[in-house]
Design an enzyme around this catalytic site. Structure first.
Site, PDB file in Angstrom:
ATOM      1  CG  ASN A 136      -0.246   0.006   2.533  1.00  2.00           C
ATOM      2  OD1 ASN A 136       0.980   0.025   2.591  1.00  2.00           O
ATOM      3  ND2 ASN A 136      -1.016  -0.021   3.612  1.00  2.00           N
ATOM      4  CG  HIS A 138       3.624   0.355   4.864  1.00  2.00           C
ATOM      5  ND1 HIS A 138       2.724  -0.679   4.840  1.00  2.00           N
ATOM      6  CD2 HIS A 138       4.807  -0.215   5.221  1.00  2.00           C
ATOM      7  CE1 HIS A 138       3.329  -1.807   5.157  1.00  2.00           C
ATOM      8  NE2 HIS A 138       4.603  -1.551   5.385  1.00  2.00           N
TER       9      HIS A 138
END
Length: 263
Positions: A136, A138
């Site tokens: 995602n 991160h």
């Protein structure tokens, strides 16, 4: 942002390891920023081998890890302190007292976050920061919507991250949903950042990081603001980039220039 596209995982690990070796050759007491996860393991194996051959020493250096699960003591098999001991620290000549990981078992996590920031500052700041990337986008445990200038703090893990990391926990283990992580601003303060990514599962996150807009929706895109950021990826992780041939051309020219300057 320097984008280096290599053929496979081993080449990515070797390139990243050489950046750390060169940093330690220039500054033996370098402050190293380290990361956990599957991608850094291959790099750590390269560093261990180089240390055993006498090509690099860590005895004067110190290290700060990006993050730790909140609620896990350092001797817990799933803690990141335990991971680092097993995967790197126990196999090189670094002073164990100079290896710092956020205190997952602290009674006062808010104070522990500020203490961590203070320790980094007292050591003179991070010279080279290793990063992985989540599917995602991160970095550390800075999930989507994280402030792009955030500092070390407690973060709630996103469902996607919890799912990605579930494989490391057995069915009868309680998996933490909170962490202490360096902030994006803390990461951007490093003098050099080195993000490693391999495999097709990371391709969308890499495309968003390198070619997407600067946005909290993809925390790693903040590295576009870093003055000395290197993204080292394999062909699969690069598969969704639009300008792969240009990045390869730039890297060839960079290597020619470094050879000419003896760097």
């Amino acid at each position: 942002m320097q984008v280096v596209i290599l053929k496979d995982t081993d080449a990515v690990a070797e390139y990243g390891a050489q950046l750390f070796i060169k940093q330690l050759a220039k500054k033996t007491d370098a402050v190293l920023g380290l990361a956990t996860g599957s991608t850094p393991v291959a790099l750590y194996q390269k560093l261990i081998a180089a240390n055993k051959r006498g090509e690099v020493s860590f005895k004067d250096s110190c290290s700060f890890n990006l993050d730790e699960y909140l609620g896990l003591a350092g001797d817990h098999p799933q803690s990141y302190r335990y991971f680092m001991q097993q995967q790197l620290f126990d196999h090189i000549d670094i002073d164990a007292a100079q290896t710092f990981v956020p205190a997952g078992d602290t009674d006062n996590p808010i104070a522990a976050c500020q203490d961590y920031e203070d320790m980094i500052r007292e050591k003179g700041g991070i010279d080279i920061q290793l990063l992985g990337i989540g599917t995602n986008g991160h970095i550390g445990f800075n999930e989507p919507s994280s402030g792009l200038m955030s500092r070390t703090r407690v973060k709630t893990l996103a469902p996607a991250t919890i799912s990605d990391n579930a494989r490391f926990f057995s069915a009868d283990e309680e998996q933490p949903h909170l962490s202490i992580t360096m902030g994006i601003g803390t990461i951007l303060d490093s003098r050099q950042s080195v993000l490693l990514a391999t495999g097709a599962a990371k391709a969308s996150a890499i495309a968003a990081t390198v070619e997407g807009p600067l946005t909290a929706a993809c925390p790693a895109s903040a590295l576009q603001m870093h003055p000395n950021s290197v993204v080292v990826i394999d062909e699969e992780a690069a598969s969704k980039l639009e300008n792969t041939e240009f990045y390869k051309h730039v890297e060839r020219e960079n290597q020619k220039l470094k050879a000419k300057l003896g760097l």
